[in-house]
Design a protein around this motif. Structure first.
Motif, mmCIF file in Angstrom:
data_model
loop_
_atom_site.group_PDB
_atom_site.id
_atom_site.type_symbol
_atom_site.label_atom_id
_atom_site.label_comp_id
_atom_site.label_asym_id
_atom_site.label_seq_id
_atom_site.Cartn_x
_atom_site.Cartn_y
_atom_site.Cartn_z
ATOM 1 N N VAL A 149 91.765 125.322 -31.485
ATOM 2 C CA VAL A 149 91.616 124.676 -32.786
ATOM 3 C C VAL A 149 92.908 124.043 -33.311
ATOM 4 O O VAL A 149 92.922 123.518 -34.430
ATOM 5 N N GLY A 150 93.983 124.083 -32.520
ATOM 6 C CA GLY A 150 95.227 123.490 -33.003
ATOM 7 C C GLY A 150 95.630 124.085 -34.336
ATOM 8 O O GLY A 150 95.565 125.300 -34.541
ATOM 9 N N ASP A 151 95.996 123.215 -35.284
ATOM 10 C CA ASP A 151 96.455 123.684 -36.590
ATOM 11 C C ASP A 151 95.394 123.539 -37.676
ATOM 12 O O ASP A 151 95.710 123.406 -38.859
ATOM 13 N N VAL A 152 94.118 123.556 -37.288
ATOM 14 C CA VAL A 152 93.038 123.542 -38.276
ATOM 15 C C VAL A 152 92.916 124.906 -38.948
ATOM 16 O O VAL A 152 92.865 125.021 -40.175
ATOM 17 N N LEU A 153 92.884 125.953 -38.129
ATOM 18 C CA LEU A 153 92.602 127.302 -38.612
ATOM 19 C C LEU A 153 93.507 128.300 -37.910
ATOM 20 O O LEU A 153 93.798 128.153 -36.728
ATOM 21 N N PHE A 154 93.968 129.298 -38.683
ATOM 22 C CA PHE A 154 94.779 130.373 -38.131
ATOM 23 C C PHE A 154 94.165 131.712 -38.518
ATOM 24 O O PHE A 154 93.289 131.780 -39.383
ATOM 25 N N GLN A 203 84.902 136.401 -43.052
ATOM 26 C CA GLN A 203 84.920 137.576 -43.919
ATOM 27 C C GLN A 203 86.232 137.730 -44.678
ATOM 28 O O GLN A 203 86.232 138.097 -45.865
ATOM 29 N N HIS A 204 87.363 137.452 -44.014
ATOM 30 C CA HIS A 204 88.649 137.880 -44.554
ATOM 31 C C HIS A 204 89.653 136.770 -44.849
ATOM 32 O O HIS A 204 90.645 137.025 -45.540
ATOM 33 N N ASN A 205 89.450 135.565 -44.334
ATOM 34 C CA ASN A 205 90.457 134.523 -44.521
ATOM 35 C C ASN A 205 90.522 134.134 -46.001
ATOM 36 O O ASN A 205 89.513 133.714 -46.584
ATOM 37 N N PRO A 206 91.682 134.255 -46.659
ATOM 38 C CA PRO A 206 91.764 134.010 -48.102
ATOM 39 C C PRO A 206 91.579 132.556 -48.513
ATOM 40 O O PRO A 206 91.509 132.260 -49.708
#
Length: 215
Positions: A149-154, A203-206
């Motif tokens: 996903v590259g730098d879309v999502l961490f 669930q958890h990504n702010p």
């Protein structure tokens, strides 16, 4: 499908070596630098490099692409054409971010949403996911439930949107409309940091947890 993450550059960008076990054909995703380390990994696994894949045009993801392509004779594929201005400005990027000088280049092929990239017996689906950059793409192996996903999502975060051409709302939309429908079971390799899966992030990504968008 097998893969190895090879952190490169002072930014510790997650370059990935992906290969088809049957054909031993390999692709390198986002070779930002440290080309010797990447070539050593290819040799250690007894692989034949078939192509170089780019998620977007930032220097920590593409800084070594042209050198690797010249050394191996393989084509650079991706990102989406909307990131061509980032590739044009690589000399400026190298100065701004303290990288060795990198020349601009044009990939052999830009990619669009819905395209497929073949690697031996592996088929990678291409999703155009703008926001971090306008031409950012994501590679998905649906058979293996894996995404790059590259730098879309961490893990626990999302890509920066303070660069020229960035769009925060577009990034949120890319994640929620392009990535989440792939399924909570899908694991992903981000551009930096540890792997995660879409279910945990929902669930958890702010920034993009489902509860943030409940009415």
């Amino acid at each position: 499908m097998k893969f190895q993450i090879i952190p490169v550059t002072p930014f510790q960008q997650n370059c990935s070596l992906i290969w088809c076990e049957q054909t031993r054909k390999a692709a390198v995703v986002d070779p930002g630098g440290d080309i010797d380390r990447i070539q050593t990994a290819i040799a250690e696994h007894g692989l034949t490099l078939d192509k170089i894949l780019l998620t977007h045009g930032h220097i920590d993801h593409v800084g070594g692409a042209a050198v690797l392509a010249k050394a191996t004779g393989v084509a650079i594929i991706g990102p989406h054409e909307a990131d061509s201005f980032w590739l044009e400005n690589l000399p400026m990027q190298s100065q701004k971010f303290g990288f060795p000088s990198v020349d601009k280049f044009v990939p052999a092929q830009f990619l669009d949403d819905g395209d497929t990239v073949e690697l031996g017996n592996i088929k990678l689906q291409v999703l155009h996911c703008p926001g971090h950059t306008p031409g950012h793409i994501v590679f998905v192996d649906t058979a293996a439930n894996m995404a790059w996903v590259g730098d879309v999502l961490f893990r626990g975060s999302i890509g920066r949107t303070d660069f020229p051409g960035s769009d925060h709302q577009a990034l949120l939309d890319s994640i929620r409309t392009k990535l989440w429908p792939l399924g909570e079971q899908v694991e992903f390799v981000p551009g930096h940091g540890p792997m995660s899966n879409f279910g945990d992030e929902r669930q958890h990504n702010p920034f993009v947890a489902d509860k943030l968008f409940e009415v």
